[in-house]
Design a protein around this motif. Structure first.
Motif, PDB file in Angstrom:
ATOM      1  N   ALA A   2      37.085  -2.558 -42.687  1.00 52.16           N
ATOM      2  CA  ALA A   2      37.457  -4.006 -42.142  1.00 52.16           C
ATOM      3  C   ALA A   2      36.849  -4.870 -42.970  1.00 52.16           C
ATOM      4  O   ALA A   2      35.444  -4.757 -43.333  1.00 52.16           O
ATOM      5  CB  ALA A   2      37.109  -4.030 -40.439  1.00 52.16           C
ATOM      6  N   THR A   3      37.369  -5.946 -43.077  1.00 53.86           N
ATOM      7  CA  THR A   3      36.941  -7.197 -43.590  1.00 53.86           C
ATOM      8  C   THR A   3      36.042  -7.993 -42.937  1.00 53.86           C
ATOM      9  O   THR A   3      35.088  -9.029 -43.254  1.00 53.86           O
ATOM     10  CB  THR A   3      37.883  -8.008 -44.401  1.00 53.86           C
ATOM     11  OG1 THR A   3      38.973  -8.563 -43.444  1.00 53.86           O
ATOM     12  CG2 THR A   3      38.532  -7.298 -45.557  1.00 53.86           C
ATOM     13  N   ALA A  32      44.806  -5.753 -36.906  1.00 54.45           N
ATOM     14  CA  ALA A  32      45.357  -4.540 -37.889  1.00 54.45           C
ATOM     15  C   ALA A  32      45.729  -4.955 -39.262  1.00 54.45           C
ATOM     16  O   ALA A  32      45.262  -4.576 -40.358  1.00 54.45           O
ATOM     17  CB  ALA A  32      45.927  -3.269 -37.156  1.00 54.45           C
ATOM     18  N   ASP A  33      46.840  -5.764 -38.972  1.00 55.29           N
ATOM     19  CA  ASP A  33      47.387  -6.154 -40.138  1.00 55.29           C
ATOM     20  C   ASP A  33      46.603  -7.160 -40.945  1.00 55.29           C
ATOM     21  O   ASP A  33      46.556  -7.078 -42.341  1.00 55.29           O
ATOM     22  CB  ASP A  33      48.667  -7.243 -39.741  1.00 55.29           C
ATOM     23  CG  ASP A  33      49.764  -6.637 -39.192  1.00 55.29           C
ATOM     24  OD1 ASP A  33      49.778  -5.279 -38.996  1.00 55.29           O
ATOM     25  OD2 ASP A  33      50.562  -7.270 -38.538  1.00 55.29           O
ATOM     26  N   GLU A  34      45.538  -7.897 -40.637  1.00 51.30           N
ATOM     27  CA  GLU A  34      44.416  -8.685 -41.251  1.00 51.30           C
ATOM     28  C   GLU A  34      43.286  -7.991 -41.797  1.00 51.30           C
ATOM     29  O   GLU A  34      42.337  -8.265 -42.454  1.00 51.30           O
ATOM     30  CB  GLU A  34      44.070  -9.815 -40.564  1.00 51.30           C
ATOM     31  CG  GLU A  34      45.179 -10.806 -40.085  1.00 51.30           C
ATOM     32  CD  GLU A  34      45.731 -11.656 -41.424  1.00 51.30           C
ATOM     33  OE1 GLU A  34      44.885 -11.528 -42.543  1.00 51.30           O
ATOM     34  OE2 GLU A  34      46.933 -11.915 -41.293  1.00 51.30           O
ATOM     35  N   ASN A  35      43.336  -6.506 -41.642  1.00 54.05           N
ATOM     36  CA  ASN A  35      42.391  -5.365 -42.094  1.00 54.05           C
ATOM     37  C   ASN A  35      40.943  -6.007 -41.332  1.00 54.05           C
ATOM     38  O   ASN A  35      39.813  -5.738 -41.760  1.00 54.05           O
ATOM     39  CB  ASN A  35      42.287  -5.463 -43.348  1.00 54.05           C
ATOM     40  CG  ASN A  35      41.242  -4.132 -44.063  1.00 54.05           C
ATOM     41  OD1 ASN A  35      41.394  -3.222 -43.222  1.00 54.05           O
ATOM     42  ND2 ASN A  35      40.725  -4.205 -45.084  1.00 54.05           N
ATOM     43  N   TRP A  36      41.026  -6.348 -40.057  1.00 49.70           N
ATOM     44  CA  TRP A  36      40.006  -6.930 -39.372  1.00 49.70           C
ATOM     45  C   TRP A  36      39.404  -5.601 -38.293  1.00 49.70           C
ATOM     46  O   TRP A  36      40.377  -4.757 -37.982  1.00 49.70           O
ATOM     47  CB  TRP A  36      40.133  -8.168 -38.561  1.00 49.70           C
ATOM     48  CG  TRP A  36      40.458  -9.343 -39.474  1.00 49.70           C
ATOM     49  CD1 TRP A  36      39.664  -9.641 -40.628  1.00 49.70           C
ATOM     50  CD2 TRP A  36      40.953 -10.161 -38.757  1.00 49.70           C
ATOM     51  NE1 TRP A  36      40.127 -10.809 -40.920  1.00 49.70           N
ATOM     52  CE2 TRP A  36      40.858 -11.343 -40.093  1.00 49.70           C
ATOM     53  CE3 TRP A  36      41.652 -10.908 -37.919  1.00 49.70           C
ATOM     54  CZ2 TRP A  36      41.448 -12.645 -40.078  1.00 49.70           C
ATOM     55  CZ3 TRP A  36      42.180 -12.079 -37.784  1.00 49.70           C
ATOM     56  CH2 TRP A  36      42.105 -12.973 -38.876  1.00 49.70           C
ATOM     57  N   ARG A  37      38.212  -5.565 -37.808  1.00 50.08           N
ATOM     58  CA  ARG A  37      38.270  -4.792 -36.785  1.00 50.08           C
ATOM     59  C   ARG A  37      38.186  -5.119 -35.527  1.00 50.08           C
ATOM     60  O   ARG A  37      37.918  -6.416 -35.223  1.00 50.08           O
ATOM     61  CB  ARG A  37      36.611  -4.068 -36.938  1.00 50.08           C
ATOM     62  CG  ARG A  37      36.200  -2.928 -35.989  1.00 50.08           C
ATOM     63  CD  ARG A  37      35.002  -2.459 -36.468  1.00 50.08           C
ATOM     64  NE  ARG A  37      33.876  -3.232 -36.315  1.00 50.08           N
ATOM     65  CZ  ARG A  37      32.367  -2.939 -36.221  1.00 50.08           C
ATOM     66  NH1 ARG A  37      31.948  -1.755 -36.217  1.00 50.08           N
ATOM     67  NH2 ARG A  37      31.655  -4.102 -36.170  1.00 50.08           N
ATOM     68  N   GLY A  60      44.578   0.179 -36.980  1.00 47.34           N
ATOM     69  CA  GLY A  60      43.568  -0.855 -37.401  1.00 47.34           C
ATOM     70  C   GLY A  60      42.065   0.027 -36.827  1.00 47.34           C
ATOM     71  O   GLY A  60      42.320   1.095 -36.194  1.00 47.34           O
ATOM     72  N   ASP A  61      41.028  -0.440 -37.378  1.00 45.50           N
ATOM     73  CA  ASP A  61      39.867  -0.057 -37.004  1.00 45.50           C
ATOM     74  C   ASP A  61      39.154  -0.469 -35.588  1.00 45.50           C
ATOM     75  O   ASP A  61      39.554  -1.783 -35.241  1.00 45.50           O
ATOM     76  CB  ASP A  61      38.692  -0.484 -37.955  1.00 45.50           C
ATOM     77  CG  ASP A  61      37.259   0.017 -37.907  1.00 45.50           C
ATOM     78  OD1 ASP A  61      36.952   0.791 -37.012  1.00 45.50           O
ATOM     79  OD2 ASP A  61      36.351  -0.374 -38.537  1.00 45.50           O
TER      80      ASP A  61
END
Length: 182
Positions: A2-3, A32-37, A60-61
């Motif tokens: 995750a970013t 999840a779509d934004e690659n966030w945790r 997602g994480d």
């Protein structure tokens, strides 16, 4: 990997307005779509469960933190990417906050208010500069915003306290707020 990590404070109930659960689901998907945790209270009920299930459904994480005494009550969601059981509520909030880059508060009850005011107070006294978003679904937080205005009007806080939180009415606005500040 995750970013960024977004801490979600929200109700362990769904509330009466279906829009609350819709917003929780949309927020989980967006995280999840934004690659966030997702960092949250590890429950599998109410808005907590909705946001986690949506994040998981979108691959997602997820990072859940729950105190031992709530494992049964909030139905601890053990199938998360990371699941931590703490001794008490205070430790739960600390672990959640230490493992996030930003906070969003969905509709919720006394626990969500406690969590919001703790991170707002920490921001006010300079302990962090993480963005705090109140996701004001269908005006749910209007009375809280009015209370904060009242606190300022009555001289118990500087108007700058309102600069420490961002009020959005949609998940999309919340996501854009985070994108601009993370």
């Amino acid at each position: 990997m995750a970013t960024a990590s977004i801490c979600v404070f929200c109700g362990s109930r769904a509330g009466v307005d279906p829009a609350y659960e819709q917003a929780a689901t949309a927020l989980g998907q967006a995280i999840a779509d934004e690659n966030w945790r997702l960092v949250y209270g590890a429950g599998d009920v109410g808005l907590m469960g909705a946001v986690a299930r949506a994040t998981q459904a979108a691959h997602g994480d997820t990072f859940g933190v729950i105190p031992q005494h709530l494992v049964d009550w909030e139905v601890g969601k053990t199938d998360l990417t990371r699941y931590i059981v703490t001794e008490n509520m205070h430790e739960r909030k600390k672990v959640m906050f230490m493992n996030c880059d930003a906070v969003v508060v969905l509709p919720g009850g006394a626990g969500s208010l406690d969590e919001f005011f703790e991170v707002l107070t920490w921001r006010q006294i300079g302990l962090h500069d993480k963005p705090i978003v109140l996701l004001n679904v269908n005006g749910y937080w209007d009375p809280l915003i009015g209370l904060i205005d009242h606190v300022v009007d009555q001289g118990f806080a500087d108007a700058s306290i309102k600069d420490f939180m961002f009020v959005t009415s949609t998940v999309e606005e919340a996501v854009e707020t985070f994108k601009a500040r993370l």
